[in-house]
Design an enzyme around this catalytic site. Structure first.
Site, PDB file in Angstrom:
ATOM      1  N   ASP A  66       5.251   0.082   8.515  1.00 21.36           N
ATOM      2  CA  ASP A  66       4.441   1.102   9.041  1.00 21.36           C
ATOM      3  C   ASP A  66       2.987   0.979   8.559  1.00 21.36           C
ATOM      4  O   ASP A  66       2.573   0.060   7.875  1.00 21.36           O
ATOM      5  CB  ASP A  66       4.789   2.432   8.360  1.00 21.36           C
ATOM      6  CG  ASP A  66       5.263   2.296   6.861  1.00 21.36           C
ATOM      7  OD1 ASP A  66       4.680   1.520   6.231  1.00 21.36           O
ATOM      8  OD2 ASP A  66       6.014   3.313   6.365  1.00 21.36           O
ATOM      9  N   ASN A 135      11.953  12.461  -0.337  1.00 22.38           N
ATOM     10  CA  ASN A 135      12.734  13.232   0.482  1.00 22.38           C
ATOM     11  C   ASN A 135      13.736  12.591   1.159  1.00 22.38           C
ATOM     12  O   ASN A 135      14.372  12.796   2.267  1.00 22.38           O
ATOM     13  CB  ASN A 135      12.113  14.127   1.468  1.00 22.38           C
ATOM     14  CG  ASN A 135      11.067  13.122   2.503  1.00 22.38           C
ATOM     15  OD1 ASN A 135      11.122  12.112   2.213  1.00 22.38           O
ATOM     16  ND2 ASN A 135      10.277  13.701   3.250  1.00 22.38           N
ATOM     17  N   HIS A 137      13.027   9.512   2.717  1.00 16.96           N
ATOM     18  CA  HIS A 137      12.582   8.938   4.130  1.00 16.96           C
ATOM     19  C   HIS A 137      12.550   7.216   3.712  1.00 16.96           C
ATOM     20  O   HIS A 137      12.373   6.783   2.593  1.00 16.96           O
ATOM     21  CB  HIS A 137      11.143   9.387   4.572  1.00 16.96           C
ATOM     22  CG  HIS A 137      10.006   8.724   3.604  1.00 16.96           C
ATOM     23  ND1 HIS A 137       9.211   9.716   3.393  1.00 16.96           N
ATOM     24  CD2 HIS A 137       9.609   7.776   3.231  1.00 16.96           C
ATOM     25  CE1 HIS A 137       8.199   9.303   2.456  1.00 16.96           C
ATOM     26  NE2 HIS A 137       8.557   8.102   2.273  1.00 16.96           N
ATOM     27  N   GLU A 142      10.705  10.406   8.627  1.00 15.76           N
ATOM     28  CA  GLU A 142      10.929  11.630   8.041  1.00 15.76           C
ATOM     29  C   GLU A 142      12.219  12.195   8.237  1.00 15.76           C
ATOM     30  O   GLU A 142      12.990  11.927   9.076  1.00 15.76           O
ATOM     31  CB  GLU A 142       9.688  12.421   8.087  1.00 15.76           C
ATOM     32  CG  GLU A 142       8.171  12.064   7.766  1.00 15.76           C
ATOM     33  CD  GLU A 142       8.166  12.078   6.257  1.00 15.76           C
ATOM     34  OE1 GLU A 142       8.987  11.780   5.389  1.00 15.76           O
ATOM     35  OE2 GLU A 142       6.902  12.120   5.960  1.00 15.76           O
TER      36      GLU A 142
HETATM   37  C1  GLP Z   1       5.436   5.705   1.754  1.00 17.74           C
HETATM   38  C2  GLP Z   1       5.970   4.378   2.472  1.00 17.74           C
HETATM   39  C3  GLP Z   1       7.441   4.282   2.123  1.00 17.74           C
HETATM   40  C4  GLP Z   1       7.754   4.092   0.710  1.00 17.74           C
HETATM   41  C5  GLP Z   1       7.295   5.321   0.156  1.00 17.74           C
HETATM   42  C6  GLP Z   1       7.574   5.390  -1.421  1.00 17.74           C
HETATM   43  O1  GLP Z   1       5.801   6.878   2.345  1.00 17.74           O
HETATM   44  N1  GLP Z   1       5.684   4.607   3.776  1.00 17.74           N
HETATM   45  O2  GLP Z   1       7.662   2.547   2.496  1.00 17.74           O
HETATM   46  O3  GLP Z   1       8.841   3.802   0.524  1.00 17.74           O
HETATM   47  O4  GLP Z   1       5.955   5.750   0.381  1.00 17.74           O
HETATM   48  O5  GLP Z   1       6.480   5.163  -2.033  1.00 17.74           O
HETATM   49  P1  GLP Z   1       6.445   4.771  -3.590  1.00 17.74           P
HETATM   50  O6  GLP Z   1       7.120   3.554  -4.058  1.00 17.74           O
HETATM   51  O7  GLP Z   1       4.884   4.948  -3.944  1.00 17.74           O
HETATM   52  O8  GLP Z   1       7.166   5.928  -4.308  1.00 17.74           O
END
Ligand code: GLP
Length: 264
Positions: A66, A135, A137, A142
């Site tokens: 993304d 959440n 995702h 989402e």
């Molecule tokens: C963002 C990314 C996800 C990732 C998530 C969790 O939203 N788009 O791909 O898994 O963050 O991030 P973190 O590893 O900082 O908790």
């Protein structure tokens, strides 16, 4: 779904890195799906270390999950920048085969369609690395994202925006939209590898592994994947009902083969 619970966070990170290194060593021209977020930072540190130890990334092709809509590739909080700084700079990866959606494309939906077509054109993703949001995702899919979705523009929840605030100067700077691979794009990868660490992820992990398959917890779609590996540290595994069972099948997060258990 293979659930591997490692003895601690460092071991979980090392296990994920080991799987990626094995993939690239066995198939140097692999197509990798890559993820961002804080969880992946130490994984990429391991990969850079492996590169210094002789692992070549020269023939891989990569597609990130993304990118934020509105951020150009040189914006410090863009995922383009994250990938350059934390993985690709200083390696032999070929810039022409590193792909992320362009957040600054004039028509983001057209960019999403182009991205999806590009993944298909190279024959799909061999190994898709994933983190998980609090959440549930994956990518930026989402809750209530269609389980049949392909790459497209998604509106971020306030929870996700606040969780990512730490990468921006202030709240107003955190984008409202992102281009993300869809759930079906992710499920099309030949192997999905998800890493979750820390107590903040425990509820999402439970929904993903033991909850119903539901768009409300997008990561639960991985239950439908024929080859999904979930790597956890004890904190992220804390809410799992069948935790002892997963430990029994893969003690310490190591794979045990059925044939080894039933020899003689
Ligand atoms: C963002 C990314 C996800 C990732 C998530 C969790 O939203 N788009 O791909 O898994 O963050 O991030 P973190 O590893 O900082 O908790």
């Amino acid at each position: 779904m293979k659930v591997l619970i490692l003895p601690d966070r460092a071991a979980a990170i090392a296990r994920v890195a080991e799987i990626i290194v094995a993939q690239v060593s066995c198939a140097p021209a692999s197509v990798l799906g890559l993820a961002t977020g804080g969880t992946m930072l130490p994984v990429y540190a391991h990969l850079r270390e492996a590169h210094r130890g002789g692992l070549s990334l020269a023939r891989i092709t990569s597609f990130n999950l993304d990118e934020y809509v509105g951020l150009p590739p040189d914006h410090p909080a863009s995922y383009h920048c994250y990938m350059r700084e934390n993985l690709f700079d200083g390696t032999d990866a070929d810039a022409a085969r590193i792909h992320l959606p362009r957040g600054d494309a004039p028509d983001p939906q057209q960019e999403a369609d182009r991205y999806e077509a590009k993944i298909e054109a190279v024959g799909g993703i061999d190994l898709q690395l994933l983190g998980i949001g609090r959440n549930g995702h994956i990518g930026f899919n989402e809750p209530t994202s269609s389980l049949g979705s392909r790459t497209r523009v998604k509106t971020l929840t306030e929870d996700t925006r606040m969780a990512n605030l730490r990468f921006f100067d202030d709240e107003a700077q955190v984008p409202q939209f992102a281009i993300t691979m869809g759930i079906q794009t992710i499920l099309s990868a030949r192997h999905c590898l998800l890493l979750a660490t820390g107590r903040k992820k425990a509820a999402a992990v439970r929904g993903m592994v033991e909850g119903p398959v539901s768009a409300f917890c997008p990561a639960s779609a991985l239950q439908m994947h024929p080859r999904a590996t979930v790597v956890l540290d004890p904190d992220a595994a804390e809410a799992l009902t069948l935790r002892n069972y997963y430990d029994h099948i893969h003690p310490g997060g190591r794979s045990r083969l059925y044939s080894e258990l039933h020899r003689g």
